[in-house]
Design an enzyme around this catalytic site. Sequence first.
Site, PDB file in Angstrom:
ATOM      1  N   SER A 102      -0.562 -10.793  -2.929  1.00  0.00           N
ATOM      2  CA  SER A 102      -1.546 -11.373  -3.850  1.00  0.00           C
ATOM      3  C   SER A 102      -1.019 -11.668  -5.252  1.00  0.00           C
ATOM      4  CB  SER A 102      -2.754 -10.439  -3.947  1.00  0.00           C
ATOM      5  OG  SER A 102      -2.351  -9.213  -4.511  1.00  0.00           O
ATOM      6  N   GLY A 152       0.829  -1.211   0.000  1.00  0.00           N
ATOM      7  CA  GLY A 152       0.000   0.000   0.000  1.00  0.00           C
ATOM      8  C   GLY A 152       0.860   1.257   0.000  1.00  0.00           C
ATOM      9  N   TYR A 190      -0.506 -18.779  -3.351  1.00  0.00           N
ATOM     10  CA  TYR A 190      -1.400 -17.663  -3.034  1.00  0.00           C
ATOM     11  C   TYR A 190      -2.815 -18.187  -2.755  1.00  0.00           C
ATOM     12  CZ  TYR A 190      -4.699 -13.905  -3.844  1.00  0.00           C
ATOM     13  OH  TYR A 190      -5.763 -13.051  -3.729  1.00  0.00           O
TER      14      TYR A 190
END
Length: 335
Positions: free
Chosen positions: A84, A35, A148
């Site tokens: 991810s 982020g 994942y």
Amino acid sequence: MILVTGGAGYIGSHCVIQLLEQGNDVVVFDSLEVGHIETIETLQNSFKQNFKGFVKGNLQNFEEINQVFKQYKIDAVVHFAAFSQVGESVENPQKYYFNNVYGSLNLFRAMLENSVKKIVFSSTAATYGEPVYTPIDEGHPQNPINPYGSSKLMIEKILDDYDKAYGLKSVRLRYFNVAGADSKSRIGEWHEPETHLIPNILKSTFSGGQTFKMFGTDYDTVDGTCVRDYINVEDLINAHLLALKYLNNGGETNYFNLGTTDGNSVKQVFTACEKVTQKQIPVDVQGRRAGDPATLVADNKKAKSVLNWTPEKTLEESVKTAYEWESVLQNRLNN
Ligand code: UDP
């Protein structure tokens, strides 16, 4: 107050905006490994009243997340924080299991120690693995084919066990291909490196952008390219708010697909991008990318009937907001 983990990331930040717009108090916990602090600053500046705090921390550190529950009166959690990237998870599974699984275990432990019993969890269609049939409904076998997907499925199973043993109620939302950006272009998709289709096509139209690479044109699909179900990020987040409402109304632990039921091929997405940008975009056709199934399309009846969720935005609308956001981002990065 709602705690959003991963609230500085692409999907998490769109959730924070919608929660704030609907008048909820929000606190964000994010490690800022994926982020961006600029995203947090945008959220803080746009919603001074209800944005109650940002805590930079890592879920792998139990004390850091536990402290958030001591400091704020949390009613429910929306949990996005995770790595991810499928390819990276194959090369470095340890990174995925420690961060996604162990990190989630710490979060759930902190929730239980502080008597917070409601969570909406960001899961994925990657938990299904290679499709046995399409469209994929929630009863489809879950046999992930990469770490994942496995990490997300493990967390789903942990949540089932924690409900039975401790009464922790969860809604797991299995995303198909998330696309688009905030309709006011305040935030959007911003990955480094970017691996996703739509931002990669759009980035190639800006100066300094790399030629778009199309992976595989020999699949057994309508035009030989992979078919995916592109769900608009604002529609997707709307389901999270409905899931919170469902849990607040005493709903049992549950899980839902979030997709549109419409499949679009890579070539169809490419055409939509040319239409929206009004540019002729050069393509570099390459071989298949490892691990890409030919078709992934959601059956979304369950989310429609139980959560009363209706996705509304078209692929073209997603491409349009993604393009507007990409222009803002490129402007920011180049100035
Ligand atoms: N794809 C592509 N070029 C890119 C990125 C993706 O051709 O630069 C293709 C990819 O092979 C897949 C589809 O676009 O068939 C969607 O890929 P994406 O990474 O966006 O999502 P995924 O389905 O892997 O979650």
